[in-house]
Design an enzyme around this catalytic site. Structure first.
Site, PDB file in Angstrom:
ATOM      1  CG  ASP A   9      40.861  37.768  39.258  1.00 18.16           C
ATOM      2  OD1 ASP A   9      40.898  39.246  39.625  1.00 18.16           O
ATOM      3  OD2 ASP A   9      40.686  36.961  39.502  1.00 18.16           O
TER       4      ASP A   9
HETATM    5 MG    MG Z   1      40.909  36.199  41.874  1.00 18.47          MG
END
Ligand code: MG
Length: 228
Positions: A9
């Site tokens: 991420d």
């Molecule tokens: Mg994040």
């Protein structure tokens, strides 16, 4: 070696998202004529998190919320401004601001030597591309998938399908998803059948989501990935 493919991420995992959001918000509201941008922060945060939850549910795309969050902010406050201009200003501000957490480059450098790395981010293409270029992240990642560009988002399986296809179908059994969000990164990874590592540095409380690993510093990944 337990993990040979790592899915990362971006926001709040590699990039200090809070700092870039604060700078972008200040820039946008000042240009929209606000005397004190901080007056608008609480309603904006509520509107923004509602809209991102709708993205995670697959109801809207990140591109839809670019202007919509400011249209809703204008409707809810005394602001008189153009939501499209505010959306553009915010995208500019987000791309231009925000730093990596300390030690991120060193860790990515070491991990890129022993695994294939992909970036899988729920975000607006213009914002993420500007930040990736400015922060020099391109060279560490074999694959970069941005939800705003592909029209599907974490936690749904489609964005993982696209990532696996771009990576040449790596073994799910040796793939690890790393991220701060329980609802998109961890839930998405678990549902897709890959291992998960929760980056909990900026979170409070315990997770009820059954993650495989939990870290509070990015460099804790090195022994997890190498199996040392
Ligand atoms: Mg994040």
């Amino acid at each position: 070696m337990p993990y040979t493919t790592l899915l990362f991420d971006l926001d709040h995992t590699l990039i200090d998202g809070h700092a870039s959001e604060a700078a972008a918000f200040d820039y946008t509201l000042t240009r929209a004529g606000a005397q004190d941008p901080s007056d608008y922060l609480a309603p904006y945060r509520e509107i923004n998190s509602e809209l991102w939850a709708a993205v995670e549910r697959g109801e809207i795309t990140p591109n839809d919320l670019r202007s919509e969050r400011f249209a809703q902010l204008i409707a809810a406050t005394d602001l008189e401004a153009d939501p499209d201009t505010m959306g553009d200003d915010y995208v500019h501000g987000m791309g231009a601001n925000g730093d990596l957490y300390p030690g991120t480059i060193e860790t990515l450098d070491a991990l890129a030597d022993i695994a294939d790395l992909a970036l899988v981010t729920n975000g607006i293409g213009d914002v993420q591309r500007a930040r990736i270029a400015r922060l020099g992240l391109d060279k560490y990642f074999d694959v970069i998938v941005i939800s705003g560009e592909v029209g599907v988002a974490k936690p749904g399986p489609e964005i993982f399908d696209l990532t696996f296809e771009a990576l040449g179908q790596p073994d799910k059994g040796t793939t690890l998803m790393i991220g701060d969000s329980l609802s998109s990164d961890m839930a998405g990874g678990i549902a897709y059948g890959i291992a998960t590592c929760w980056y909990a540095a900026h979170s409070t409380g315990m997770t009820v989501v059954p993650v495989d690993h939990t870290i509070t510093e990015l460099d804790e990944l090195l022994p997890i990935v190498s199996g040392a």
